[in-house]
Design an enzyme around this catalytic site. Structure first.
Site, PDB file in Angstrom:
ATOM      1  N   ASP A   8      -6.433  15.785  25.112  1.00  0.00           N
ATOM      2  CA  ASP A   8      -6.155  17.335  24.505  1.00  0.00           C
ATOM      3  C   ASP A   8      -5.762  18.007  25.884  1.00  0.00           C
ATOM      4  O   ASP A   8      -5.542  17.277  27.042  1.00  0.00           O
ATOM      5  CB  ASP A   8      -7.285  17.848  23.777  1.00  0.00           C
ATOM      6  CG  ASP A   8      -8.375  18.379  24.668  1.00  0.00           C
ATOM      7  OD1 ASP A   8      -8.585  17.804  25.852  1.00  0.00           O
ATOM      8  OD2 ASP A   8      -9.269  19.033  24.193  1.00  0.00           O
ATOM      9  N   CYS A  65     -11.044  14.472  26.490  1.00  0.00           N
ATOM     10  CA  CYS A  65     -11.138  16.218  26.179  1.00  0.00           C
ATOM     11  C   CYS A  65     -11.875  16.504  27.335  1.00  0.00           C
ATOM     12  O   CYS A  65     -12.212  15.744  28.374  1.00  0.00           O
ATOM     13  CB  CYS A  65     -11.454  16.123  24.909  1.00  0.00           C
ATOM     14  SG  CYS A  65     -12.993  15.625  24.254  1.00  0.00           S
ATOM     15  N   THR A  67     -15.050  17.230  27.329  1.00  0.00           N
ATOM     16  CA  THR A  67     -16.661  16.600  27.430  1.00  0.00           C
ATOM     17  C   THR A  67     -16.512  14.929  26.844  1.00  0.00           C
ATOM     18  O   THR A  67     -17.384  14.010  27.244  1.00  0.00           O
ATOM     19  CB  THR A  67     -17.581  17.094  26.294  1.00  0.00           C
ATOM     20  OG1 THR A  67     -17.057  17.069  25.103  1.00  0.00           O
ATOM     21  CG2 THR A  67     -17.786  18.298  26.817  1.00  0.00           C
ATOM     22  N   HIS A  98     -22.443  -4.230  24.177  1.00  0.00           N
ATOM     23  CA  HIS A  98     -23.591  -3.996  23.062  1.00  0.00           C
ATOM     24  C   HIS A  98     -22.894  -3.255  21.755  1.00  0.00           C
ATOM     25  O   HIS A  98     -23.510  -3.735  20.656  1.00  0.00           O
ATOM     26  CB  HIS A  98     -24.682  -3.106  23.441  1.00  0.00           C
ATOM     27  CG  HIS A  98     -25.563  -3.983  24.408  1.00  0.00           C
ATOM     28  ND1 HIS A  98     -26.714  -3.102  24.913  1.00  0.00           N
ATOM     29  CD2 HIS A  98     -25.552  -4.772  25.228  1.00  0.00           C
ATOM     30  CE1 HIS A  98     -27.512  -4.053  25.943  1.00  0.00           C
ATOM     31  NE2 HIS A  98     -26.706  -5.008  25.954  1.00  0.00           N
ATOM     32  N   HIS A 132     -25.321  -8.915  19.330  1.00  0.00           N
ATOM     33  CA  HIS A 132     -25.387  -7.645  18.686  1.00  0.00           C
ATOM     34  C   HIS A 132     -24.691  -7.593  17.499  1.00  0.00           C
ATOM     35  O   HIS A 132     -24.681  -6.296  16.836  1.00  0.00           O
ATOM     36  CB  HIS A 132     -24.982  -6.688  19.730  1.00  0.00           C
ATOM     37  CG  HIS A 132     -25.754  -6.612  21.152  1.00  0.00           C
ATOM     38  ND1 HIS A 132     -27.008  -5.881  21.309  1.00  0.00           N
ATOM     39  CD2 HIS A 132     -25.497  -7.328  22.354  1.00  0.00           C
ATOM     40  CE1 HIS A 132     -27.399  -6.129  22.441  1.00  0.00           C
ATOM     41  NE2 HIS A 132     -26.754  -6.791  22.965  1.00  0.00           N
TER      42      HIS A 132
HETATM   43  C1  RB5 Z   1     -11.386  22.074  24.751  1.00  0.00           C
HETATM   44  O1  RB5 Z   1     -11.770  23.533  25.303  1.00  0.00           O
HETATM   45  C2  RB5 Z   1     -12.678  21.444  24.573  1.00  0.00           C
HETATM   46  O2  RB5 Z   1     -13.575  22.004  23.544  1.00  0.00           O
HETATM   47  C3  RB5 Z   1     -12.312  19.870  24.297  1.00  0.00           C
HETATM   48  O3  RB5 Z   1     -11.549  19.525  25.202  1.00  0.00           O
HETATM   49  C4  RB5 Z   1     -13.487  19.293  24.010  1.00  0.00           C
HETATM   50  O4  RB5 Z   1     -14.452  19.214  25.366  1.00  0.00           O
HETATM   51  C5  RB5 Z   1     -14.251  19.005  22.866  1.00  0.00           C
HETATM   52  O5  RB5 Z   1     -15.181  18.331  22.638  1.00  0.00           O
END
Ligand code: RB5
Length: 144
Positions: A8, A65, A67, A98, A132
């Site tokens: 993203d 993305c 996180t 695994h 596994h």
């Molecule tokens: C975008 O701001 C953020 O929410 C997205 O990149 C991601 O981290 C969502 O899990």
């Protein structure tokens, strides 16, 4: 290997570097976007990468993305996908060894590009350990 890559806006800045890195390792890359740094919705890219794997267009996927978490949640909604967030080289090894993951998810806001390179390389080079299999089969059963 054929790899589908999706990000993203949070992952957009690293996307071309990752494409070049994957190509330098000899992989074929399908770029599923995003194609600008404009705000966008990570499930759209998770779905495309996941569907490419399910349809046999790609062997594995990389989703990035902020996180990695949203991408993993979304990709795992597609039957047959095993996606997970990794945060270092060892978790990237174990997600193949695994979990037989067909997608690795990374958090661009928490990793340096060199760390991502090392993790992606480890993920792609590591083979699933058959001992596994029983657990993976139990996950597949849950999808029925
Ligand atoms: C975008 O701001 C953020 O929410 C997205 O990149 C991601 O981290 C969502 O899990």
């Amino acid at each position: 290997m054929k790899i589908s890559l999706g990000t993203d806006h949070a992952g957009f800045e690293v996307k071309n570097n990752i494409i070049n890195f994957l190509k330098s390792l000899g992989h074929e890359v399908i770029d599923c976007g995003t194609f600008s740094k404009d705000s966008c919705d990570y499930p759209d890219f998770a779905k495309e990468v996941a569907m490419n794997i399910i349809n046999g267009k790609s062997d594995k996927g990389v989703l990035i993305c902020g996180t990695g978490i949203g991408m993993a949640i979304a990709a795992n909604k597609i039957k047959g996908i095993r996606a997970g967030v990794c945060w270092n080289v060892e978790t990237a090894r174990l997600i193949s060894l695994h979990n037989n993951a067909n997608i690795i998810c990374l958090g661009a806001r928490f990793l340096y590009i060199e760390e991502m390179f090392d993790m992606i390389k480890m993920y792609l080079e590591t083979k699933f350990e058959e001992r596994h299999s029983k657990r993976i089969l139990k996950i597949s059963e849950m999808e029925k």
